[in-house]
Design a protein around this motif. Structure first.
Motif, PDB file in Angstrom:
ATOM      1  N   ASN A 201      -2.231  33.049  13.510  1.00 57.36           N
ATOM      2  CA  ASN A 201      -1.725  32.301  14.653  1.00 57.36           C
ATOM      3  C   ASN A 201      -2.395  30.925  14.639  1.00 57.36           C
ATOM      4  O   ASN A 201      -3.620  30.825  14.492  1.00 57.36           O
ATOM      5  CB  ASN A 201      -2.056  33.051  15.950  1.00 57.36           C
ATOM      6  N   GLN A 202      -1.602  29.889  14.796  1.00 60.83           N
ATOM      7  CA  GLN A 202      -2.114  28.524  14.730  1.00 60.83           C
ATOM      8  C   GLN A 202      -3.278  28.291  15.695  1.00 60.83           C
ATOM      9  O   GLN A 202      -4.311  27.749  15.314  1.00 60.83           O
ATOM     10  CB  GLN A 202      -0.991  27.536  15.028  1.00 60.83           C
ATOM     11  N   ASP A 203      -3.138  28.701  16.935  1.00 61.22           N
ATOM     12  CA  ASP A 203      -4.191  28.460  17.926  1.00 61.22           C
ATOM     13  C   ASP A 203      -5.480  29.203  17.574  1.00 61.22           C
ATOM     14  O   ASP A 203      -6.577  28.653  17.707  1.00 61.22           O
ATOM     15  CB  ASP A 203      -3.718  28.860  19.322  1.00 61.22           C
TER      16      ASP A 203
ATOM     17  N   TRP B 141      -6.783  24.204   2.335  1.00 59.92           N
ATOM     18  CA  TRP B 141      -6.360  24.161   3.740  1.00 59.92           C
ATOM     19  C   TRP B 141      -6.675  22.822   4.378  1.00 59.92           C
ATOM     20  O   TRP B 141      -5.838  22.244   5.076  1.00 59.92           O
ATOM     21  CB  TRP B 141      -6.996  25.306   4.524  1.00 59.92           C
TER      22      TRP B 141
ATOM     23  N   PHE C 265      -3.955  20.199   5.701  1.00 54.06           N
ATOM     24  CA  PHE C 265      -3.916  20.107   7.164  1.00 54.06           C
ATOM     25  C   PHE C 265      -5.191  19.432   7.666  1.00 54.06           C
ATOM     26  O   PHE C 265      -6.131  20.105   8.106  1.00 54.06           O
ATOM     27  CB  PHE C 265      -3.763  21.508   7.775  1.00 54.06           C
TER      28      PHE C 265
ATOM     29  N   ARG D 131       3.997  24.070   7.551  1.00 54.77           N
ATOM     30  CA  ARG D 131       3.382  23.457   8.737  1.00 54.77           C
ATOM     31  C   ARG D 131       2.491  24.485   9.414  1.00 54.77           C
ATOM     32  O   ARG D 131       2.787  25.678   9.368  1.00 54.77           O
ATOM     33  CB  ARG D 131       4.454  23.039   9.756  1.00 54.77           C
ATOM     34  N   LEU D 132       1.460  24.032  10.080  1.00 54.67           N
ATOM     35  CA  LEU D 132       0.612  24.963  10.823  1.00 54.67           C
ATOM     36  C   LEU D 132       1.388  25.635  11.950  1.00 54.67           C
ATOM     37  O   LEU D 132       1.098  26.765  12.324  1.00 54.67           O
ATOM     38  CB  LEU D 132      -0.622  24.242  11.388  1.00 54.67           C
ATOM     39  N   GLU D 133       2.385  24.946  12.462  1.00 54.34           N
ATOM     40  CA  GLU D 133       3.216  25.513  13.521  1.00 54.34           C
ATOM     41  C   GLU D 133       3.943  26.776  13.070  1.00 54.34           C
ATOM     42  O   GLU D 133       4.389  27.573  13.895  1.00 54.34           O
ATOM     43  CB  GLU D 133       4.239  24.485  14.030  1.00 54.34           C
ATOM     44  N   ASP D 134       4.063  26.959  11.766  1.00 52.73           N
ATOM     45  CA  ASP D 134       4.710  28.159  11.233  1.00 52.73           C
ATOM     46  C   ASP D 134       3.849  29.410  11.426  1.00 52.73           C
ATOM     47  O   ASP D 134       4.347  30.522  11.344  1.00 52.73           O
ATOM     48  CB  ASP D 134       5.009  27.996   9.734  1.00 52.73           C
ATOM     49  N   LEU D 135       2.558  29.217  11.681  1.00 53.28           N
ATOM     50  CA  LEU D 135       1.647  30.352  11.873  1.00 53.28           C
ATOM     51  C   LEU D 135       1.838  30.888  13.285  1.00 53.28           C
ATOM     52  O   LEU D 135       1.216  30.433  14.237  1.00 53.28           O
ATOM     53  CB  LEU D 135       0.197  29.921  11.654  1.00 53.28           C
TER      54      LEU D 135
END
Length: 106
Positions: A67-69, A90, A94, A12-16
């Motif tokens: 970092n996701q953001d 990517w 996503f 998940r991108l949240e993992d970044l």
């Protein structure tokens, strides 16, 4: 060729959850040639870090250093600096990155 990138993607991108400020020193297995130290507070340096990690990093490196953001914020430009197979991997995994690109263009 896209498979080499797909297998390294985070679940998940949240993992970044990498850092958003300060200096990052990449390990040799990621930055095996050239620059290894990047300052996240400098846009060019940050872009170089993300480009290097996306190209050379393994899954744990992506999670540790990205970092996701920051990825979302940089994606419209960053996607033009990475290989086509990496970009496709990517954006296929996503789709929200494609939306971020469209939002930045508007």
């Amino acid at each position: 060729m896209c498979a080499q990138y797909t297998q390294r993607l985070p679940a998940r991108l949240e993992d970044l959850a990498g850092p958003t400020h300060g200096t990052v020193d990449l390990p040799l297995h990621v930055a095996w040639s050239g620059r290894r130290s990047y300052t996240l507070d400098q846009p060019r340096s940050r872009m170089g870090l993300y480009r290097t990690v996306l190209a050379e990093g393994q899954r744990q490196d992506l999670i540790r250093f990205l970092n996701q953001d920051l990825l979302f914020a940089q994606w419209p430009v960053l996607r033009t600096l990475i290989s086509r197979p990496a970009r496709h991997a990517w954006e296929a995994a996503f789709p929200e990155l494609t939306a971020a690109r469209a939002t930045a263009a508007a």
